[in-house]
Design an enzyme around this catalytic site. Sequence first.
Site, PDB file in Angstrom:
ATOM      1  N   ASP A 508       0.867  -1.167   0.000  1.00 55.71           N
ATOM      2  CA  ASP A 508       0.000   0.000   0.000  1.00 55.71           C
ATOM      3  C   ASP A 508       0.915   1.232   0.000  1.00 55.71           C
ATOM      4  O   ASP A 508       2.100   1.123   0.331  1.00 55.71           O
ATOM      5  CB  ASP A 508      -0.872  -0.046   1.254  1.00 55.71           C
ATOM      6  CG  ASP A 508      -1.798   1.147   1.353  1.00 55.71           C
ATOM      7  OD1 ASP A 508      -2.289   1.595   0.312  1.00 55.71           O
ATOM      8  OD2 ASP A 508      -2.014   1.631   2.478  1.00 55.71           O
ATOM      9  N   ASP A 872      -1.568  -0.827   5.838  1.00 53.20           N
ATOM     10  CA  ASP A 872      -1.783  -0.234   7.159  1.00 53.20           C
ATOM     11  C   ASP A 872      -3.039  -0.764   7.827  1.00 53.20           C
ATOM     12  O   ASP A 872      -3.430  -0.279   8.878  1.00 53.20           O
ATOM     13  CB  ASP A 872      -1.829   1.296   7.078  1.00 53.20           C
ATOM     14  CG  ASP A 872      -2.931   1.778   6.144  1.00 53.20           C
ATOM     15  OD1 ASP A 872      -3.658   0.931   5.610  1.00 53.20           O
ATOM     16  OD2 ASP A 872      -3.058   2.995   5.949  1.00 53.20           O
ATOM     17  N   ASP A 876      -7.026  -2.404   3.374  1.00 51.00           N
ATOM     18  CA  ASP A 876      -6.229  -3.475   2.762  1.00 51.00           C
ATOM     19  C   ASP A 876      -6.565  -4.837   3.352  1.00 51.00           C
ATOM     20  O   ASP A 876      -5.897  -5.826   3.041  1.00 51.00           O
ATOM     21  CB  ASP A 876      -4.728  -3.197   2.990  1.00 51.00           C
ATOM     22  CG  ASP A 876      -4.317  -1.838   2.485  1.00 51.00           C
ATOM     23  OD1 ASP A 876      -4.559  -1.556   1.310  1.00 51.00           O
ATOM     24  OD2 ASP A 876      -3.771  -1.050   3.273  1.00 51.00           O
TER      25      ASP A 876
END
Length: 1229
Positions: A508, A872, A876
């Site tokens: 990410d 994080d 996700d």
Amino acid sequence: MASPDLGNASSSLGGISEAESARMQTGEFWVGRDSGKGLIHERWGEDEMFGYKTEVCRRALCLAGYVLSCGVLLLLFYWKPEWDVWANCVPCDLEEADVVLLCTTDEFHVYARKKVVWLSVAALGRLDPTHPPLADEGSLLNKVIARPELKARCLQVQKIRYAWDFSAKRFVKVGVLEETHTCAEIHAKFGSGLTSAEQGIRRVICGPNAIDVEIAPVWKLLFKEVLNPFYVFQLFSVCLWFAEEYIEYSVAIILMSLLSISLTVYDLRKQSVKLHRLVESHNGVLVKVLRKETGVQEVESRHLVPGDTLVLGGGRSLLPCDAVLIHGQCVVNEAMLTGESIPVTKTCLPGDDQDSGRPWRESCAEDFRRHLLFCGTEVIQAKGPVRAVVLRTGFNTAKGDLVRSILYPKPLNFRLYRDGIRFLLCLIGIAAVGMVYAVCVFVLNGEEAGEVVKKALDVITIAVPPALPAALTTGIIYTQRRLKKKGIFCISPQRINVCGQLNLICFDKTGTLTEDGLDLWGLVLAKGKSFQAAHCLSSGPPLPWGLACGAMASCHSLVVLDGKIQGDPLDLKMFEATGWEIEDSSREDGEWAGAVIVRPGVKAQQGAAAVGGLAILRQFPFSSALQRMSVVAQEFGGERRVYMKGAPERVVGFCWPETVPDTFPSKLQHYTSRGFRVIGLAEKSLPAGMEVASLTREQLESGLTFLGLLILENRLKSETRPVLEELSAARIRSVMVTGDNIQTAITVARNAGLIPPGSRVILVEASGQPGLPSPSVTWELLEESKEDQGDSSETKERYLEVGGGRGPDPGRGRYHFCLDGRTYEVLSQHFRHLLPKLLLDGTVFARMSPPQKASLVQELQKMDYFVGMCGDGANDCGALKVAHVGISLSEQEASVASPFTSKTPNIECVPELIRQGRCALVTSFCMFKYMALYSTIQYLGVLLLYWQLNSFGNYQFLFQDLAISTLIGMTMSLNQAHPKLVPHRPPARLTSPPLLLSLVLNLLLSLAMQVCGFVLVQKQPWYSTRDLLSACSPGNKSDTEFPASPSNRTEADVDNGYKSYENTTVWLLSTFNCLLVALVFSKGKPFRQPVYRNHVFVLVLALQLGVCLFFLFAHIEGLYATMDLVCTPILWRFSLLGLLLITFAVSLVVEEAVIENRALWALLKRASGYQSRSRYQKVRRALEKDPSWPPLNRTDSASPDAVRVAGFGAAYGNPAFVSHEEPVCGPSV
């Protein structure tokens, strides 16, 4: 959740229509042409279902079998539930079945037995058997209740209840509200609540609204653990050893097994208690429910059913179910599920259907989550009378789904474990050969039947070491402890070995590669058809009052909680730049009741004081799908305006063209190519007297005036570039998967080193709209340009512009594909043949939604990559779940969905995890090789002695099993990981040629050494089968060091059970050999630190070697008598030592010069023409031969007759695991 192999799983049943596929995605069973077979769509894929009916005769025979086999048959049925069903039942239609057998359609083919039960609603009273129980004739519950019996057939799978639909002839999920209702129907049918009768029926069929995770009793955990095949085999071994009076080692194994079982039960019990405490608050909540007869009443949350109407308000409260908001507005904290500790504003479901007849989810398009309240989240502020209709209860909810993901984790498909099972089966096959040999030898020599059976069964316990699983687990435990010391916590220890095989990491961007926070750099205002000079907010004066300032002060979702402004970090930065303040809306009454009030603060420009303030009358919160948010705000004493904020390319689509500067594309690219995050602002004035509440979002968001661009900085973390360079040097591919702007993502990728200098970047853009027959994909080469000469105030950076020409041989060298989520969706649906080629060299995937991220990970896995995902933990979670290894940088409770969580919020944990994973994987191989070879060495020695009707003595076995193998198994795994990541991975299979060759060669060496010792000792002049003291007698000239006393001669003549020259020779050789192979197999570089760094192991090995040398050279009568050894000449002892040294030298040379010689194996691969069978390597080899790849500066169209396939939308995604922040602006993209 959709299975990636849906087509394969369904093809065996004759094909599945789109409607049937959609039903399976909602959790229904599907019954094909064979009414006795169906599919259920479960957490990690489909389960095939078969109907069975219990037969009395079969059942009676099985009960007799249980008794006659002393429970062995029952134990087999416990391990193999399919055998139980096949033995007790006969196949039948699902409609008649009282037992169903579920079988997963993946490579594991795991079976589960489920019993069908009947639930009766007749006891509720006042129900007419001839009429539908519910007033809504189309209700699903009317279809699952049989009349006139008023009963329903149900079964439960992974905590989810299913009921038989008598009209459609299939099992359907209950505990959820039908999703076929339109917006108007939800308001009309459920807005005023359910009747008591309807609520009672739904409660019986759907079950309680409870996420019950019972604290498993210790006896039940103990019972399950003891029935593990490993411990059953240990029990068999111990019983056999007790029969042979092998007491000491039996007791040691019992103690170790009890310790292992106790630790496992303690750990399971601890996890059970922890999970129970996590969900116990859900089941004891008091809520207000609207009833048609009695109005609002307070009930326990466990009595809620789908269709109930909740009344919210009165301060903070936890939501005990999933619900859709139908009236009012509220602010919730979804940190429990999403990891986002920011307030999220929820708006009510529209009461009128804009698209009549469509289900409410489709009618609300991709913004439907803004109306959903998820179980486990906290309502922190309610505005106005708030009512919500219950959608899902119990384990059907978002929180229930999270708990189920813990209770039923995704099966781990790792070749090491599959090969381990196969290897154990091979050892069992070898043991079977030894059993036949033992039976033949002892029977031919006239031994008693009982002795023959014991000797034959003994071979199994020798060839298949009972301590093997424990030894393999030891390395994982040590690695887990090392990870914990480095701040990396693991909830799935099995995945540690998988970390050693990772060759692709998806990252990410925001909060992972870049800093979590944003800095407001400046504002570029638009005036007419041009942009004004940039106003630097980071170092310049405060922003003067104007329309742009009004947009920044009002277009946000910030709230005041406990006297503190809270919300999206970007909104906070933007609002703080204005110098304005937010007042607590709960204090407002009169004209501005329920509105959010913002006023100029002491830091605001003086011109703003004349405005007085703004009242935010209506909000359309940000949607990641729409990529924008809007508000209606009114100046005190002034006019009302609509303000919009969002992705610039989306915002300008709602603006009058004459208000958008001609240089908008170049200006946007100018800032995004420098890594800035860019937000577009727009506004329009509303006529006086217009009723704002009656206007739709589409009406309010049309005909806007473009105001300008808000520029924010998002800096790289200092650790990012060194880590990515380390991964690149180790040939581990890194990919960026973000929701941010693609140009910003490309620049960040360049600055981070994901795209090295000199590499070519190819922008892939696909267009495909519903109804268009021929989607197209465009390939554009992005070239590095020189520094923009017109902006000397900024630091010198590279930026990208669309190249019109090929340049010098652009086809050569490394290239990187960059694409966004929309392009990925079109490629997935219309250009499936191109997708593997793009994924092979795709580096930047921008504007990716959470389901698309999960889909991308799955597509990479299909190409045989071992994929890690590092994020994080906010949006996700879906990708973290489906990846081989998910690494969360968030310590929120949502991180429980990820196997690994790093306490340090940067990507330094990734190479550390790979290092430790490689170390653990190599350690597992070393332990497997050692334990297999150790048991085989002992097995060969015993079979040699069986030839003379002899064997090792109990204390000889005890020394080898306890003092040698157990200590080595506990200390060999202590090697630390090597600090440097080398550019190759350890092998992933036990059946890889180097590992097999190592085992075979060392096995042959051990066999040759023991046979030589066995044969040569019989050739010695002092050898005798009767006089065991002849070698050390005074008359033997070869040895005068150990004169034998008459008492010794008498004792030896009497006690000759195990003692023999062959026994002493073979035992000493095999014992030393166990030590030497441990040293040979203790690999150091390149994946572990050298063996001499493992101080405990070296010390243990030295002590063991010293004791063995003592046994070899120190003839102590009592010790030799206890160990069943006999005295041999000193020359023979040195001969044995020389034989051992020769074997060790050959083994070490073979291991280092052949087994570990990568250059030799590479040469053999080239000579034999071997090529990797991984799909991504096959694609790479094919593309290397394709002169037209990569395509540059051209457009390709899909064939008109191309078949559209299911895209990413079917990928698994918890409805709560979707980020509600703006991909362009938010911090967690």
